[in-house]
Write a protein that holds these residues in place. Structure first.
Motif, PDB file in Angstrom:
ATOM      1  N   CYS A   1      -7.385  -6.984   7.565  1.00  0.00           N
ATOM      2  CA  CYS A   1      -6.955  -6.161   8.701  1.00  0.00           C
ATOM      3  C   CYS A   1      -8.039  -5.157   9.094  1.00  0.00           C
ATOM      4  O   CYS A   1      -8.347  -4.984  10.279  1.00  0.00           O
ATOM      5  CB  CYS A   1      -5.668  -5.417   8.355  1.00  0.00           C
ATOM      6  SG  CYS A   1      -4.228  -6.479   8.182  1.00  0.00           S
TER       7      CYS A   1
ATOM      8  N   SER B   1      -2.362  -8.751  -1.584  1.00  0.00           N
ATOM      9  CA  SER B   1      -2.108  -7.529  -0.804  1.00  0.00           C
ATOM     10  C   SER B   1      -3.418  -6.811  -0.490  1.00  0.00           C
ATOM     11  O   SER B   1      -3.664  -6.371   0.645  1.00  0.00           O
ATOM     12  CB  SER B   1      -1.175  -6.587  -1.574  1.00  0.00           C
ATOM     13  OG  SER B   1       0.088  -7.162  -1.771  1.00  0.00           O
TER      14      SER B   1
ATOM     15  N   ASP C   1      -8.342  -0.484  -1.238  1.00  0.00           N
ATOM     16  CA  ASP C   1      -8.073  -1.455  -2.318  1.00  0.00           C
ATOM     17  C   ASP C   1      -8.088  -0.799  -3.691  1.00  0.00           C
ATOM     18  O   ASP C   1      -7.207  -1.041  -4.521  1.00  0.00           O
ATOM     19  CB  ASP C   1      -9.113  -2.581  -2.278  1.00  0.00           C
ATOM     20  CG  ASP C   1      -8.663  -3.719  -1.372  1.00  0.00           C
ATOM     21  OD1 ASP C   1      -7.691  -3.503  -0.622  1.00  0.00           O
ATOM     22  OD2 ASP C   1      -9.274  -4.794  -1.408  1.00  0.00           O
TER      23      ASP C   1
ATOM     24  N   ALA D   1      -3.577  -1.376   7.848  1.00  0.00           N
ATOM     25  CA  ALA D   1      -3.508  -1.203   6.394  1.00  0.00           C
ATOM     26  C   ALA D   1      -2.242  -0.442   5.998  1.00  0.00           C
ATOM     27  O   ALA D   1      -1.597  -0.760   4.990  1.00  0.00           O
ATOM     28  CB  ALA D   1      -4.745  -0.459   5.893  1.00  0.00           C
TER      29      ALA D   1
ATOM     30  N   VAL E   1       0.761  -2.796   5.931  1.00  0.00           N
ATOM     31  CA  VAL E   1       0.752  -3.649   4.741  1.00  0.00           C
ATOM     32  C   VAL E   1       1.156  -2.849   3.499  1.00  0.00           C
ATOM     33  O   VAL E   1       1.953  -3.309   2.665  1.00  0.00           O
ATOM     34  CB  VAL E   1      -0.640  -4.288   4.533  1.00  0.00           C
ATOM     35  CG1 VAL E   1      -0.684  -5.095   3.236  1.00  0.00           C
ATOM     36  CG2 VAL E   1      -1.001  -5.180   5.710  1.00  0.00           C
ATOM     37  N   LEU E   2       0.625  -1.629   3.371  1.00  0.00           N
ATOM     38  CA  LEU E   2       0.941  -0.792   2.212  1.00  0.00           C
ATOM     39  C   LEU E   2       2.417  -0.408   2.189  1.00  0.00           C
ATOM     40  O   LEU E   2       3.051  -0.372   1.131  1.00  0.00           O
ATOM     41  CB  LEU E   2       0.076   0.475   2.228  1.00  0.00           C
ATOM     42  CG  LEU E   2      -1.402   0.288   1.883  1.00  0.00           C
ATOM     43  CD1 LEU E   2      -2.185   1.549   2.218  1.00  0.00           C
ATOM     44  CD2 LEU E   2      -1.575  -0.058   0.419  1.00  0.00           C
TER      45      LEU E   2
ATOM     46  N   ILE F   1      -5.191  -6.300   3.293  1.00  0.00           N
ATOM     47  CA  ILE F   1      -5.617  -4.999   3.826  1.00  0.00           C
ATOM     48  C   ILE F   1      -7.068  -5.067   4.292  1.00  0.00           C
ATOM     49  O   ILE F   1      -7.426  -4.607   5.377  1.00  0.00           O
ATOM     50  CB  ILE F   1      -5.433  -3.904   2.760  1.00  0.00           C
ATOM     51  CG1 ILE F   1      -3.947  -3.616   2.544  1.00  0.00           C
ATOM     52  CG2 ILE F   1      -6.161  -2.618   3.158  1.00  0.00           C
ATOM     53  CD1 ILE F   1      -3.651  -2.757   1.342  1.00  0.00           C
TER      54      ILE F   1
END
Length: 799
Positions: A633, A626, A240, A181, A184-185, A630
């Motif tokens: 994952c 997005s 999220d 995560a 991705v962030l 997350i």
């Protein structure tokens, strides 16, 4: 509340840190008392257990097995016996062990040695059920049995109590999920500080949720799967929800807002949506209570508590952390550009805008392709078989799986799932003969009766998870027992699992109808439309079917199980459809609300469905994708948990979220809405009057108070060549979206709209053969001249 948390950020942070460490210390001191209560009232297996408990109180507890195998010679050899027998005697003397029956005790024990003499087993009967046995006792049993090992003598243990002490690596799945995560962030934000914000919110929410669930396990029955599922869901929604708020906050700062005001605005818009979304997830989870399965009650408690705490962290802790960071929530490059070029204008561009335009141009093709993909993925669901995983599905390296395989090798596949036919009163001789003559029975042995109760141990010829064993249970209950004229019940772990799956399957349609109906009502009230919630209900069913298809292909058919290191194929856990449907409903509602609320806002402004769908998709698809990436994952990381139930839930939920976000919300839903046109927003007038109003967005500001004279905005609407646009719709709205005036341009393109007082407004213009424009305009005390240029097919997105 957001402003208070922002300004008193140190107090808020200390309160959260104190609460986390306080709960953690309490949970560590109290320990855990998780209980897997699968038995159901009014089932045949529960009646069998009650009779067993009455007649054999010392034998009604969990029965586990010690299995040993010699490479050469026989288990009857003196050197083997001299190592095993003392270990069994030591185990028998332990407090909490009711009985130990081994192969070296009389003629009856001879049946516990395989025909080739190389494998034998002993049964350890505890005085309590598996979930009630102290962990220390089970560990002592395991250590004592393993001490008897030597070269050429393999000793393994199996059973529910033994499985409980085979704890998977604690925290590994969570750490891998957080790391994925974080990557991705970081790619989404380009800022280390911004990346850490959602991670911190999720850690606080999940940490407190798991500690709270552990403490609650002392007051009610909570299954040991609950903390794993709680952390799985909590990490997903916590990250999220923080992502939505931080994205809105960063956008506000880039537009030139003060960091404090930007945080307040973000919480008052996206924060409200997070509250709505979190409430929806909790309602969906509470829908599991409709099934009246006690096992799921604890899951509802654990997961709902974690979601509530994650939402609370997002709306209180997050603004405090934003206060600590200030403008550093932006990347260095963004801060330099903001200082050099000033505030930037929000405009949908890049891949999201191009995809949105493609969906508008080819809605039929995209809808057809998406439906074909979902249908193909859903095909395996036709083979769905509910049941229960057992130690035959464990990883091949575990002692329970090795014991399972040794027993199957030495005594047949059915030995791992014995049935207990419990008879009360009368002569059981005829019943025993009838069972022995039944097809699918390898052996049926009656135990000495006690208090008028006889227990017949039935060994099937097939494994516990096979359909043939399920059919044998039905045959015993429906034909053999009635024919013998006996009052008997079929029990044992295999029978309990079958009854649980049957009851779950029977109640599943009511559960599905409840959550789909609930979702329909929520969206009906939120968006004032009959078609939007109906579309969402159909999409949810499509997503559920496709995700279960993936689950069947992987876990029931075994596709990719070796690659994932998830043991052996078997039936789908009976409780998983209920849990997955609850979570899928809650999470897909989040994405649906996020997507359609932006479309609805544009529809209210312009009454142009094509523009509303195009702009809504262009602005929200990137954040939705997005957020979904997350979650995927985090969910997939639970394959590493070592728990087959959590791994199954992780793969199923990852597939569900990926299909829902990447195929349904960004392709099929907008394509369908383009095809349906303005009917998307149809609601009968009589229903409109009776529906309550539910605002996902903040309460709209009133029109500016007239501290100056009313005025007008006027000008011309022209196309790119400068030609006037006749009949263009020009609307003046408050910045919150409330319409103040609406006119149509004249033949020369001129228009004029009334302004109640000086202030900032939103001016939107649209025409059928052109794109649309929407701009913020600031009106002073005098009239404002403002010309609008419309360009064909342009996407001009304004928040």
């Amino acid at each position: 509340m957001a402003r208070w948390c922002y300004r008193h950020r140190l107090v808020v942070l200390l309160l959260w840190v104190g609460a986390l460490f306080g709960l953690g210390a309490s949970a560590s001191t109290a320990g855990s008392d998780y209980a897997n209560v699968f038995s159901l009232p009014d089932t045949d297996s529960k009646s069998a257990y009650d009779l067993m408990e009455k007649a054999f109180p010392a034998r009604a507890g969990d029965t586990d097995t010690v299995v040993w195998k010699v490479d050469e010679g026989s288990v009857r050899d003196a050197d083997v016996r001299s190592r095993i027998q003392p270990a069994l005697e030591k185990i028998a003397k332990m407090k909490g062990v009711g009985d130990v029956s081994g192969p070296y005790s009389g003629p009856q024990g001879a049946a516990q040695i395989s025909r080739d003499g190389r494998i034998a087993y002993a049964q350890i009967t505890f005085t309590q059920r598996a979930n009630e046995i102290p962990k220390e006792l089970v560990e002592d049993v395991v250590d004592t049995a393993r001490d008897a090992r030597r070269d050429g003598l393999q000793v393994e243990l199996g059973g529910q109590a033994i499985q409980r002490v085979q704890e998977p690596p604690q925290g590994l799945a969570e750490m891998v999920g957080l790391a994925a995560a974080a990557i991705v962030l970081f790619l989404a934000f380009g800022s280390l500080f911004a990346m850490l914000l959602p991670i911190a919110v999720a850690v606080f929410g999940v940490g407190m949720g798991m500690f709270g669930t552990q403490l609650l396990s002392h007051t009610t029955d909570i299954p040991d799967l609950a903390p794993l599922l709680s952390s799985l869901i909590g990490l997903g929604v916590g990250i999220d929800y923080a992502l939505f708020i931080v994205t809105r906050h960063r956008r506000g700062i880039l537009k030139g807002m003060d960091p404090e005001q930007s945080a307040v605005t973000a919480l008052n818009t996206s924060g409200r949506a997070v509250l709505f979304a979190g409430g929806t997830v909790c309602i969906a989870l509470a829908g599991m209570l409709v099934t009246n399965l006690r096992f799921l009650d604890g899951v509802v408690i654990g997961t709902s508590l974690t979601v509530v705490l994650s939402v609370l962290a997002a709306v209180t802790l997050l603004p405090a952390l934003l206060g600590f960071l200030g403008p550093r929530v932006l990347s260095r490059r963004q801060r330099r550009r903001l200082a050099a070029e000033g505030p930037e204008q929000e405009r949908a561009s890049g891949l999201a805008a191009r995809w949105s335009g493609t969906v508008q141009k080819r809605p039929r093709t995209i809808a057809a392709l998406a439906l074909v993909v979902m249908a193909v993925l859903a095909l395996p669901v036709l083979s769905l078989r509910l049941g229960a995983t057992d130690q035959g599905n464990d990883d091949a390296s575990t002692t329970t799986r090795k014991a399972y395989d040794l027993l199957a090798e030495g005594f047949g596949p059915g030995f791992n799932g014995p049935l207990q036919v419990v008879s009360e009163g009368g002569d059981a001789t005829a019943l025993v003969k009838g069972i022995q003559a039944t097809e699918g029975v390898a052996r049926a042995v009656p135990l000495p009766p006690a208090q008028g109760v006889t227990v017949i141990q039935v060994i099937p010829t097939t494994s516990p998870q096979s359909k043939e064993t399920d059919d044998l249970i039905d045959t015993l209950r429906g034909e053999v027992i009635p024919r013998a004229g006996a009052e008997a019940h079929v029990g044992g772990v295999t029978a309990v699992s079958k009854d649980f799956a049957s009851v779950t399957g029977d109640r599943l349609p009511y559960f599905i109808a409840t959550i789909i109906g609930l979702g329909f009502l929520l969206l009906l009230v939120a968006f004032r439309s009959l078609v939007v919630p109906l579309t969402a209900a159909v999409m949810n069913l499509i997503a559920a079917a496709a995700s279960f298809g993936v689950l069947v292909a992987v876990f029931q058919w075994g596709w990719g199980l070796d690659l994932l290191g998830l043991g052996k194929e078997g039936p789908i856990n009976a409780f998983l459809p209920v849990i997955m449907l609850s979570l899928l409903f809650g999470l897909s509602m989040d994405y649906q609300v996020f997507l359609v609320s932006r479309m609805h806002e544009e529809w209210v402004h312009t009454r142009d469905n094509a523009r509303a769908v195009r702009v809504g998709l262009a602005e929200t698809s990137r954040v939705i994708n997005s957020a979904a990436l997350i979650m995927v994952c985090v969910f997939l990381a639970f394959v590493l948990s070592g728990d087959s139930g959590a791994a199954m839930a992780g793969v199923g939920l990852a597939a569900a979220v990926a299909l829902d976000a990447f195929l349904l919300r960004t392709a099929l839903v907008p394509a369908a809405m383009h095809l349906l046109g303005a009917s998307n927003w149809w609601l009968p007038a009589w229903l409109e009057k009776r529906l309550p109003h539910l605002a996902v967005e903040p309460a709209e500001e009133a029109a500016p108070v007239a501290d100056g004279p009313s005025s007008v905005v006027h000008g011309f609407v022209r196309d790119a060549t400068g030609a006037p646009v006749d009949g263009a719709s020009v609307t003046l709205l408050t910045t919150g979206g409330r319409r103040l005036d609406r006119v149509r341009s004249l033949a020369d393109g001129s228009y004029i709209v009334s302004v109640p007082a000086p202030g900032t407004y939103l001016l939107a213009a649209t025409a059928s053969s052109y794109g649309a424009r929407a701009r913020h305009v600031t009106v002073g005390e005098g009239p404002l001249v403002y010309d609008v240029e419309l360009v064909e097919g342009e996407v001009d997105a304004v928040n």
